[in-house]
Scaffold this motif. Sequence first.
Motif, PDB file in Angstrom:
ATOM      1  N   GLU A  38       0.829  -1.215   0.000  1.00  0.00           N
ATOM      2  CA  GLU A  38       0.000   0.000   0.000  1.00  0.00           C
ATOM      3  C   GLU A  38       0.856   1.254   0.000  1.00  0.00           C
ATOM      4  O   GLU A  38       0.370   2.354   0.192  1.00  0.00           O
ATOM      5  CB  GLU A  38      -0.944  -0.039   1.211  1.00  0.00           C
ATOM      6  N   ARG A  45      -5.593  -1.430  -3.709  1.00  0.00           N
ATOM      7  CA  ARG A  45      -4.193  -1.091  -3.446  1.00  0.00           C
ATOM      8  C   ARG A  45      -3.597  -0.399  -4.673  1.00  0.00           C
ATOM      9  O   ARG A  45      -4.036  -0.624  -5.798  1.00  0.00           O
ATOM     10  CB  ARG A  45      -3.398  -2.359  -3.111  1.00  0.00           C
ATOM     11  N   PRO A  46      -2.554   0.437  -4.438  1.00  0.00           N
ATOM     12  CA  PRO A  46      -1.944   1.128  -5.588  1.00  0.00           C
ATOM     13  C   PRO A  46      -1.186   0.170  -6.493  1.00  0.00           C
ATOM     14  O   PRO A  46      -0.733  -0.893  -6.059  1.00  0.00           O
ATOM     15  CB  PRO A  46      -0.998   2.133  -4.921  1.00  0.00           C
ATOM     16  N   ARG A  64      -4.486   2.006 -10.211  1.00  0.00           N
ATOM     17  CA  ARG A  64      -4.860   1.354  -8.945  1.00  0.00           C
ATOM     18  C   ARG A  64      -5.523   0.017  -9.240  1.00  0.00           C
ATOM     19  O   ARG A  64      -6.320  -0.116 -10.180  1.00  0.00           O
ATOM     20  CB  ARG A  64      -5.799   2.279  -8.156  1.00  0.00           C
ATOM     21  N   CYS A  65      -5.211  -0.971  -8.442  1.00  0.00           N
ATOM     22  CA  CYS A  65      -5.763  -2.310  -8.628  1.00  0.00           C
ATOM     23  C   CYS A  65      -7.234  -2.338  -8.191  1.00  0.00           C
ATOM     24  O   CYS A  65      -7.628  -1.597  -7.285  1.00  0.00           O
ATOM     25  CB  CYS A  65      -4.957  -3.296  -7.780  1.00  0.00           C
TER      26      CYS A  65
END
Length: 448
Positions: free
Chosen positions: A18, A411-412, A406-407
């Motif tokens: 994260e 999360r990034p 971003r997923c």
Amino acid sequence: MNARQTLLDKIADPALFEWDPDEVEALQLEAAREVFAERRQQIPVLDRRARDVGIESIEKLEDLVPLLFFHTTYKSYPSSFVEKGKWKHMLQWLTTLSTADVTDVDVEGVETVDDWIARLRAAGHRVLATSGSSGKVSFLNQSEGDYQRKKRHFTKTMGWPFVKPAQDRPFFSIGPSKGFNSAVEASNIQAEIWGREGDIHFLTDDPLLIADVSAGASLRTRMAAGTATPSEIESFREKTAQQGTRMNERLTELAEMIIAKRKEPVFVAALWAQHMMIIERARELGVGDGEFHPDSVVAAGGGVKGVKLPPDYKEQVTAFYGNVVRPMGYGMTEMAQRWPACEHKRYHRPPGLIMLPLEREGERLLTREDAKDGVVEGRFAFLDLLFDGRWGGIISGDKVQVDFGRCPCGRPGPTLLDTITRYAQPGEDDHIGCAGTIDSYVKGALTQ
């Protein structure tokens, strides 16, 4: 603490995936600068490459691209060295790709390539061999520190984000427990971090011998070319059949143990065909689908070439184990820091792994500016900051899709999509421009 260590230690942070990607990438550039400055002093072929392309320091990630080694560099030794038992020559070759000089390792009395690796291991060099499916095996040096960092990485990423290893469950690996192959190393690390003392089980304690793997691959190549003799083929088939009988008997024994422990969390790692054999035994015992404890961890994989399986074998395996944890990860022998997959089957980047997606030819870095709808497709390359036993910069043969956004899990990014394939199948040519250059440096170093 330097940038490299900061990134590697991030693996112990529960929120490691994260971290702000801009902050990660700024530290990665600084770490790349540190690692390159140190490794070029230790690995002459890397230093020569840097001088030839005019790179004195890493000012931007693009500077790393011409300094990456193609994955086949680690099998660039002349085959005659192994075939004729020229083990001192093999030490000279391995030294060209290592940070340590291994030429003082005692090879007196060495007869096989497995003996050779064993001597290196005894001297503190944890050399790994690839599977050698093409008939020629890669050898990659790693230090004891590399191994310990890899084990820490596995501990923090295996099972993420669903369950954490706690040495608390029966462990079953349907493979060998001994050998110098990277898959065997990974199985042993998993046994150590997941398995309950006294309840760890492998298919066999017979070592996986690199010499046997290479001989089998070589014979299959000669059979395809029509140059293998009938006696060679018959001997190989007889040996394979005897080994198959012994392994099937042991697999049946393990299947019954796995089925008996299905009401408690277990760890099971097997190939698809082996899972189907476990299901077959379960059916004989009257065990149905979905009876395994939901905290069980079940890993499946491997090719099915030459094995007759029903078209829906994956669905059958999924139904049999039911709602258990199925860890996914992207990795390879050349890369110590595997990418674990999240709830949306996206592979997340470890902070200590510098991702360098390239065009197919392996010469240009692809960035966010090349993306369409946030995604680029290209050849996977990387600098693995974990290694201090060798240069961790590699160009692979994998074709990947990278999403810089971003997923869906929240999360990034960046993440890799679950669409990874190879640019070439075994036996096919996957030539890129830089491959021959690094190999020529290695050959040049051997003749000095």
